[in-house]
Design a protein around this motif. Sequence first.
Motif: not given
Length: 255
Positions: A206-207, A199-200, A192-193, A196-197
């Motif tokens: 992207d998400i 996607s950011a 999950a981390e 997010i990384s």
Amino acid sequence: MISELDLIYGKPIPLIEGVAVRPFLLKDIANLGEKKFNSGLAIVTLDKERMMETLDSREISKEDLENLEKIDDYVFFLIAITQDEDLKALALETYSFLLDREVFFDSEKGLYFLGKDDKLVIFNNELYSKIGLIVKTQNGLLSMEELEMEMRINDPNIEPKIREYLIRSRNYNKKIQKHKATQSDSEAPSLAEMIISISAKGDGVDIFNVWNLPYYTFIQLYGKVLQIEDYDMSVRSALAGAEVKNLTHWTKKTY
């Protein structure tokens, strides 16, 4: 031979005529759950040597250990999954996903499925090992260099002395990787981390669209993001007057 472009694209890897091993996409892992995904991978890529290391010599006789060492990887796998119904169910579920067709178990046949034109295909050690190599490579558990070495080791035409050397080299590399993994496990980010990384920070990812990425492509992108950050930090440090050794542009490195 598996092409890295096929891995990045997410193309199923041919296994036998009419049957291919498909990759996990991030959305598949999300639907399964990370724990179940990792457990399924661990089962279908069961490492006999590592499992042998976990056996307690005080609870198993020397003769039994010697007998286990003599059996092939597939028989060892069958022994492992038939000890636990949940383990067997997860193995069948994982294989059914990978081969995109239902895989069955029979006490006499072992694992089997219906291939092209509904032809019965029964697992054997060669098929089991081939699937294992493909799955390991698709999921970043085996590098392209390691895959090439495994294929050379399994080449029936290779000279025995060369095969012996390659096996020793492979086993040594496994020990090094095991040591590194032990040191870094506590610092490893969760899936999950990592999502997010990416996607950011990922350009164009992207998400919303990250879920369609093959897992292999995702971990390559994540590794490249880390390399870019390390490179940028090194450049800023150099500009500030710090001594930076062996500075190499991030495009020259592979994850």
